[in-house]
Design a protein around this motif. Structure first.
Motif, PDB file in Angstrom:
ATOM      1  N   PRO A  36       0.809  -1.232   0.000  1.00 31.40           N
ATOM      2  CA  PRO A  36       0.000   0.000   0.000  1.00 31.40           C
ATOM      3  C   PRO A  36       0.836   1.273   0.000  1.00 31.40           C
ATOM      4  O   PRO A  36       0.359   2.317  -0.407  1.00 31.40           O
ATOM      5  N   ILE A  39       0.929   2.385  -3.386  1.00 27.94           N
ATOM      6  CA  ILE A  39      -0.379   2.696  -3.961  1.00 27.94           C
ATOM      7  C   ILE A  39      -0.809   4.120  -3.606  1.00 27.94           C
ATOM      8  O   ILE A  39      -1.276   4.867  -4.459  1.00 27.94           O
ATOM      9  N   ILE A  70      -4.073   3.035   7.411  1.00 28.52           N
ATOM     10  CA  ILE A  70      -4.224   2.168   6.244  1.00 28.52           C
ATOM     11  C   ILE A  70      -4.769   0.836   6.738  1.00 28.52           C
ATOM     12  O   ILE A  70      -4.223   0.239   7.675  1.00 28.52           O
ATOM     13  N   THR A  72      -6.517  -3.094   5.491  1.00 26.94           N
ATOM     14  CA  THR A  72      -6.848  -4.026   4.421  1.00 26.94           C
ATOM     15  C   THR A  72      -8.368  -4.040   4.231  1.00 26.94           C
ATOM     16  O   THR A  72      -9.127  -3.706   5.140  1.00 26.94           O
ATOM     17  N   TYR A  81      -7.004  -2.098  -0.224  1.00 28.12           N
ATOM     18  CA  TYR A  81      -6.634  -1.303   0.942  1.00 28.12           C
ATOM     19  C   TYR A  81      -7.445  -0.007   0.985  1.00 28.12           C
ATOM     20  O   TYR A  81      -7.833   0.535  -0.050  1.00 28.12           O
ATOM     21  N   TYR A  83      -7.273   3.953   2.780  1.00 33.35           N
ATOM     22  CA  TYR A  83      -6.360   4.924   3.397  1.00 33.35           C
ATOM     23  C   TYR A  83      -7.132   6.178   3.776  1.00 33.35           C
ATOM     24  O   TYR A  83      -7.925   6.693   2.983  1.00 33.35           O
ATOM     25  N   TYR A 110      -8.719   1.338  -2.624  1.00 35.86           N
ATOM     26  CA  TYR A 110      -8.079   0.677  -3.766  1.00 35.86           C
ATOM     27  C   TYR A 110      -8.466  -0.795  -3.727  1.00 35.86           C
ATOM     28  O   TYR A 110      -8.111  -1.514  -2.786  1.00 35.86           O
TER      29      TYR A 110
END
Length: 213
Positions: A36, A39, A70, A72, A81, A83, A110
């Motif tokens: 992540p 990302i 963050i 999962t 993920y 955020y 995401y």
């Protein structure tokens, strides 16, 4: 002529091999889907000063670290993920000075290799016991990262570890993955002041004093 022909074929083969290698690298690694930190554009959280009125009715202030997380995300075949960047913007004097409201500066989800839109993302401190949670709306459902285990005095002992799902009203339950069975497990990590997070290995353990078996 034969030697020139052989050398030409060799050069073309070498060029083709190099081209194939370059192509495979660029297509395979635009984003490391299991990382992540590659990302999201993760900031370095800072402390913010929040004003309030103390027990004597006098103006006062206290600093709180920005709460960036963050987590999962895995639900019905969508994996990725979430955020969030948030800052405490209101506190109250309860048994101590406790955040009661936070401003969300950024929220991103995401899943399955792409960013998808979310709304109404919010981090909540969770009262005097600091049983915090994060909620957001996606595909007309409200998703809430919460805790599946509480110890003595109904206090969580670790970061958010499970997911609850509600209809768009945020109250009608679709799936509670935060029972003692922890049927919708997640891993949430707090972003530190250097903009880093610890491993996303699932290290969940029930809290000392949690006897709900």
């Amino acid at each position: 002529m034969n030697l020139k022909f052989i050398l030409s074929i060799g050069a073309l083969a070498l060029f083709a091999a190099c081209g194939d290698d370059s192509s495979s690298n660029s297509s395979a690694d635009p984003v490391k889907n299991d990382d992540p930190m590659s990302i999201f554009e993760v900031r370095k959280p800072d402390s913010v000063k929040v004003s309030y009125t103390d027990e004597d009715g006098k103006p006062a202030s206290e600093k709180f670290m920005q709460q960036d997380w963050i987590c999962t995300f895995n639900y019905e075949g969508e994996d990725g993920y979430f955020y969030i960047q948030s800052s405490v913007d209101e506190v109250e004097m309860l048994m101590s000075v406790v955040p009661v409201s936070s401003e969300t500066e950024k929220a991103e989800l995401y899943v399955n290799g792409k960013m998808v839109p979310v709304s109404k993302a919010e981090y909540s401190w969770g009262g005097n016991h600091h049983n915090d949670n994060i909620s957001f709306t996606y595909k007309d459902k409200v998703f809430k990262f919460y805790h599946s285990s509480f110890g003595f005095g109904w206090r969580s002992c670790q970061e958010m570890d499970c997911l609850q799902v509600f209809k768009a009203d945020g109250e009608t339950e679709i799936k509670d993955g935060c029972t003692s069975e922890r049927s919708l497990p997640v891993v949430c990590r707090n972003v530190d002041e250097k903009g880093r997070v610890s491993s996303f290995d699932d290290t969940f353990e029930k809290c000392p004093g949690d006897f709900d078996d």
